[in-house]
Design a protein around this motif. Structure first.
Motif: not given
Length: 288
Positions: A111-112, A139-142, A263-268, A284-285
């Motif tokens: 992700t970095k 960053d929020h999604d991760i 990739s991030i969307e698929q992980a979600k 997420l707060e």
């Protein structure tokens, strides 16, 4: 001439502004980033994997691993942007010798690296504001994915299989985007000890005893349903995944060119399928 590996540091020093230049994008992940940064109007062509509505009318230059110098040069590009997967090297060399800037972006499956690449492109494509907003969302999604992982009671094992006509069992080990996607979703990859993609013997495959299997949507099209896949690959029936028909499909474009937006969307999506009890839509707060 060797392929130019562009790290974040040296790229900033060696490449000037490309605002308004004619860009060819090679790789679904790269094209997706350029669209997200509102640079689609500067694209003059994309590769075969870049099937997005925003670039549907653009010329297609072929598969990103099998680019033709003649075909690309006919489009008079200023820049070719792609991942380390694009090639062949002889084509990249000819383009460079012809005055085309060949930008090979880092393709680490972290992700970095993704966030750093967005910052890098935002700076060089005159899209700093768009890059900043995109990074905030990502960053929020991760962080949401990571927070959900803490709620997982018992992590499930998941094996990514590269399906082919030979009927062999090829799994994704570490240093693959598939591994990163599964890990982000909260799954444990039993093939993590392998380096990249490796064919498995029947004994090794069965010993991994995956609770779930992940396959690419492009390869899934040949089978269409789990029973057909198991009939073609009968060892699946001897695994917990096969017995429970716990076989999931991922958009294959999310695995091209390192970790990307898709990739991030698929992980979600995968995380919700694996662990339905998670509050996937809970905001997420974040603490300041």
């Amino acid at each position: 001439m060797n392929k130019v590996w562009i790290s974040v540091g040296c790229f900033l020093l060696s490449f000037g502004s490309v605002a308004g230049d004619r860009i060819i994008s090679a790789g679904a992940g790269v094209t997706e980033l350029l669209i997200a940064l509102d640079k689609q109007d500067d694209l003059v062509a994309v590769d075969l994997t870049s099937r997005f509505a925003a670039v549907a009318k653009l010329p297609v230059v072929g598969y990103h691993r099998q680019l033709s110098a003649e075909g690309l040069l006919s489009l008079a590009p200023d820049i070719l942007i792609g991942s380390s997967e694009m090639g062949p090297q002889s084509t990249l060399d000819l383009l460079s010798q012809s005055g085309v800037n060949v930008m090979v972006l880092p393709t680490e499956t972290t992700t970095k690296n993704l966030l750093d690449t967005i910052t890098l492109l935002g700076d060089k494509l005159d899209r700093k504001s768009q890059a900043k907003q995109l990074i905030i969302k990502l960053d929020h999604d991760i962080k949401q994915l990571e927070a959900n992982q803490q709620q997982i009671k018992t992590p499930k094992t998941m094996l990514f299989l590269l399906l082919n006509d030979k009927g062999t069992y090829t799994a994704a080990g570490r240093n693959t985007t598939a591994h990163s996607v599964m890990t982000l979703a909260g799954a444990v990859n039993p093939a993590a000890a392998l380096n990249a993609y490796q064919a498995l013997s029947a004994e090794a495959f069965l010993a991994m005893a995956p609770e779930s299997i992940l396959v690419s949507g492009r390869h899934w099209q040949k089978y269409q349903d789990i029973d057909t896949l198991i009939a073609a690959m009968p060892l699946l029936a001897q695994t917990p995944a096969g017995r429970n028909k716990a076989i999931y499909v991922i958009d294959g474009r999310a695995l091209i060119g390192g970790l990307g937006l898709n990739s991030i969307e698929q992980a979600k999506q995968l995380q919700v399928k694996l662990y339905p009890y998670l509050s996937a839509n809970l905001e997420l707060e974040l603490k300041n």
